[in-house]
Design an enzyme around this catalytic site. Structure first.
Site, mmCIF file in Angstrom:
data_model
loop_
_atom_site.group_PDB
_atom_site.id
_atom_site.type_symbol
_atom_site.label_atom_id
_atom_site.label_comp_id
_atom_site.label_asym_id
_atom_site.label_seq_id
_atom_site.Cartn_x
_atom_site.Cartn_y
_atom_site.Cartn_z
ATOM 1 N N THR A 133 -5.726 88.145 -4.238
ATOM 2 C CA THR A 133 -5.253 88.632 -5.541
ATOM 3 C C THR A 133 -6.476 88.887 -6.424
ATOM 4 O OG1 THR A 133 -4.949 86.371 -6.361
ATOM 5 C CG2 THR A 133 -3.018 87.459 -5.372
ATOM 6 N N LEU A 183 -13.704 83.741 -7.042
ATOM 7 C CA LEU A 183 -14.384 83.252 -5.848
ATOM 8 C C LEU A 183 -15.647 84.058 -5.549
ATOM 9 C CD1 LEU A 183 -11.306 82.314 -3.659
ATOM 10 C CD2 LEU A 183 -12.762 80.809 -5.012
ATOM 11 N N VAL A 213 -7.628 88.377 -9.702
ATOM 12 C CA VAL A 213 -8.364 87.382 -10.487
ATOM 13 C C VAL A 213 -8.958 86.316 -9.561
ATOM 14 C CG1 VAL A 213 -8.219 85.649 -12.322
ATOM 15 C CG2 VAL A 213 -6.997 87.812 -12.557
ATOM 16 N N CYS A 214 -8.186 85.882 -8.572
ATOM 17 C CA CYS A 214 -8.680 84.856 -7.637
ATOM 18 C C CYS A 214 -9.899 85.358 -6.875
ATOM 19 C CB CYS A 214 -7.588 84.459 -6.640
ATOM 20 S SG CYS A 214 -6.165 83.665 -7.388
ATOM 21 N N THR A 215 -9.809 86.571 -6.367
ATOM 22 C CA THR A 215 -10.930 87.144 -5.628
ATOM 23 C C THR A 215 -12.159 87.252 -6.524
ATOM 24 O OG1 THR A 215 -9.419 88.335 -4.164
ATOM 25 C CG2 THR A 215 -11.692 89.127 -4.257
#
Length: 174
Positions: free
Chosen positions: A65, A72, A67-69
């Site tokens: 997704t 990270l 924002v998560c990517t």
């Protein structure tokens, strides 16, 4: 027809100063990772020198997704600050280890991605950040010292990215 209003409380995470709940999760390579193995002292799993490692424990909702990517990738790009002799970065989601393996390979993530898949969200719940409605963890980060005590934390809602510089400041304060 009358309805009943459903109230939900937003998870806030465990308090700073509390002992971090131990966990036993598989990483994206199928290896078991235990928080207690990183603790210093006689009860810790370190190499006997008593030092242990600080832990930056980052919960994120889902692999692949936006924002998560992005979050990270930011950690990946500053990896020496988070994976060294003194500190270990661990990232946790409710995705399966198979999903996490592909995600790590595709995105060039060379730190452990831990699966809180089954029992679904058990570790996220232990840290007080599981969103029961969505079935995933909120964006919670916990900086845990070498004795397993939470020294800093932040919990953001699903759409709200965290500030990486705050993790660095929290680590520097240990």
């Amino acid at each position: 027809m009358t309805g009943t209003a459903r109230t939900t409380s937003t998870p806030k995470g465990i308090p700073v100063g509390s002992q971090a709940p131990d966990f036993d999760l598989k990483d994206n390579h199928g290896r078991t990772v235990r928080l207690s193995d990183l603790r210093g002292g006689p009860e810790g799993g370190d190499d006997g020198d008593g030092d242990g490692r600080n832990v930056v424990l980052v919960f994120y909702p889902f692999a692949f997704t936006g924002v998560c990517t992005g979050e990270l990738h930011a950690l990946r790009d500053e990896l020496p600050a988070f994976v060294n002799d003194d500190t270990q970065l661990l990232a946790v989601s409710t995705d399966s280890i198979h999903t996490l393996r592909i995600f790590a390979e595709q995105e060039g993530l060379e730190f452990p991605l831990l699966s809180d898949f089954w029992p679904h969200g058990e570790t996220s719940r232990a840290y007080g950040i599981f969103d029961e409605e969505k079935g995933c963890a909120l964006r919670g980060t916990f900086v845990i010292d070498k004795r397993g005590v939470v020294r800093w934390s932040v919990v953001n809602g699903l759409p709200d990215a965290r500030d990486l510089d705050e993790y660095v400041k929290a680590l520097a304060a240990l």
